[in-house]
Design a protein around this motif. Structure first.
Motif, PDB file in Angstrom:
ATOM      1  N   GLU A 295       0.832  -1.205   0.000  1.00 49.00           N
ATOM      2  CA  GLU A 295       0.000   0.000   0.000  1.00 49.00           C
ATOM      3  C   GLU A 295       0.868   1.256   0.000  1.00 49.00           C
ATOM      4  O   GLU A 295       0.570   2.240  -0.688  1.00 49.00           O
TER       5      GLU A 295
ATOM      6  N   SER B  17      -0.435   6.608   6.823  1.00 50.43           N
ATOM      7  CA  SER B  17      -1.224   5.828   7.767  1.00 50.43           C
ATOM      8  C   SER B  17      -0.283   5.273   8.825  1.00 50.43           C
ATOM      9  O   SER B  17       0.925   5.529   8.788  1.00 50.43           O
ATOM     10  N   SER B  18      -0.841   4.483   9.742  1.00 50.84           N
ATOM     11  CA  SER B  18      -0.041   3.899  10.815  1.00 50.84           C
ATOM     12  C   SER B  18       0.495   2.555  10.336  1.00 50.84           C
ATOM     13  O   SER B  18      -0.101   1.506  10.579  1.00 50.84           O
ATOM     14  N   TYR B  19       1.608   2.588   9.651  1.00 54.00           N
ATOM     15  CA  TYR B  19       2.164   1.384   9.033  1.00 54.00           C
ATOM     16  C   TYR B  19       3.225   0.698   9.894  1.00 54.00           C
ATOM     17  O   TYR B  19       3.718  -0.363   9.538  1.00 54.00           O
TER      18      TYR B  19
ATOM     19  N   LYS C  67       2.283   8.063   9.364  1.00 62.05           N
ATOM     20  CA  LYS C  67       0.951   8.687   9.349  1.00 62.05           C
ATOM     21  C   LYS C  67       0.892   9.992   8.581  1.00 62.05           C
ATOM     22  O   LYS C  67       0.015  10.838   8.804  1.00 62.05           O
TER      23      LYS C  67
ATOM     24  N   TRP D 123       1.555  17.358  10.202  1.00 66.90           N
ATOM     25  CA  TRP D 123       0.985  16.592   9.085  1.00 66.90           C
ATOM     26  C   TRP D 123       1.379  17.263   7.774  1.00 66.90           C
ATOM     27  O   TRP D 123       1.046  18.431   7.543  1.00 66.90           O
TER      28      TRP D 123
END
Length: 388
Positions: free
Chosen positions: A71, A241-243, A219, A236
């Motif tokens: 992803e 994302s939180s990978y 993130k 940000w």
């Protein structure tokens, strides 16, 4: 010292047996003692440094799964709605899902009859003005024909993302799998050679993607730059994302990476026992054994045989199970699945995929598998085929 995890009580010989070296539990205790259980701690950094040194990528980022790594690769390749991604149909759903989530269209191409890898000779016919990337999948830890694939990618200005989920400790022309494309992804799922229960890693081989990869991994923030003192606050700045996996997962993985060479040697010895013991059945035309090109060094991720037809495979699975041996077939080709038909398309015909996927049978393979158990498996197969 090695420690075997509990066996499945209902099967004398399970298909897979998660393997622990014995150090995993000590390292998990260390991670707890360190007081840092979220991602990107000391064990995370050890694992990433090992991957960078062993595989030779510019940057490795461990993830909570190989799916997550794919992803991230789709984000780094800037896949947009309508972009086409060439890949084999004979692969796990994550190979396609990672790109479908960005609006991409998987374009399924047939596989080679020898290695089950993406047929490089059919790639150019699948390229259209919408093509953005090629995703070769190194089936069973045997390398795709990466020189030709990279040549095609350069000619058409395409990304190459290696799905090396099964490829840790394997090489193509002496180059580690995952180090050849622009990006690579590996898996540490419990069914793989080196494991952390669930886990994976993104391998970045194109230096100009490293900074953004790290941001996506955290993130969409520039948190890592902040902790390195490069900026005075983090915020940000991009999608993400939180990978990250937890330090507990990284601690378990570190014990496995330390023993990766030993694990690979054990698996190769078991693979060779299967290969030598079943070669006579292949000479008799009853089965086909794996084919390993000379320029590929594999990691013994799996041992499979090709049966004459679907019926004989189905019957042999039942016969083996009667003898407390668990064997399995592999992927249902994605182009024949409901989601594959909805989100993807086929280029050319997939006759090799359709044929071989219906006849392939995977045999038990894990480091604690005993020689006597392999003999029992091979004898059962031989008796079954002799009665046909």
């Amino acid at each position: 010292m090695t420690t075997k995890l509990p066996t499945l009580p209902s099967l004398q010989i399970p298909f897979n047996q998660p393997f622990a070296t014995g150090k995993e539990f000590d390292y998990i205790r260390q991670a707890i003692s360190n007081g840092h259980l979220s991602g990107n701690g000391a064990f995370t950094k050890k694992c990433q440094a090992w991957l960078e040194a062993e595989i030779g990528c510019h940057k490795a980022l461990i993830t909570h799964s190989c799916t997550a790594a794919l992803e991230m690769a789709a984000l780094l390749a800037d896949i947009q709605p309508g972009d086409e991604i060439i890949m084999p149909s004979y692969t796990f759903v994550s190979t396609a899902n990672a790109f479908v989530l960005r609006g991409g269209i998987p374009v399924f191409v047939d596989i080679r009859p020898d290695t089950f890898n993406l047929d490089e000779s059919q790639i150019e016919a699948a390229i259209t003005p919408k093509t953005k990337a090629i995703v070769p999948v190194h089936y069973a830890g045997v390398g795709c024909e990466m020189e030709r694939i990279m040549e095609i990618a350069e000619n058409y200005n395409l990304f190459v993302i290696e799905d090396a989920a099964q490829g840790v400790m394997s090489t193509y022309n002496s180059r580690p799998l995952g180090s050849i494309g622009h990006l690579g992804a590996v898996s540490f799922h419990e069914t793989k050679n080196v494991i952390s229960g669930e886990g994976g890693a993104l391998l970045i081989n194109q230096p100009d993607l490293m900074e953004r990869a790290e941001i996506i991994w955290e993130k969409g923030t520039n948190r890592s730059q902040f902790f390195r003192g490069q900026i005075d606050k983090y915020t940000w700045v991009d999608v993400g994302s939180s990978y990250l996996p937890s330090e507990i997962n990284a601690a378990f993985l570190w014990a496995q990476l330390e023993a990766a060479e030993t694990i690979t040697r054990k698996r190769l010895a078991l693979w060779k026992q299967y290969h030598q013991g079943l070669i006579e059945l292949e000479k008799q035309g009853k089965i086909r054994c794996p084919i390993i090109p000379q320029h590929c060094h594999h990691n013994a991720h799996m041992y499979y045989i090709i049966l004459p037809d679907l019926e004989s495979r189905t019957t042999l699975i039942k016969k083996l199970k009667t003898n407390n041996i668990n064997s399995v077939f592999h992927y249902v080709p994605l182009h024949s699945s409901p989601a594959g038909q909805k989100y993807g398309r086929v280029s050319g015909n997939l006759t090799v995929t359709d044929d071989l996927s219906s006849r392939l049978l995977r045999l038990p393979m894990y480091p604690s598998l005993m020689s006597e158990q392999i003999e029992l498996i091979m004898n059962t197969i031989s008796q079954f085929l002799s009665s046909q």
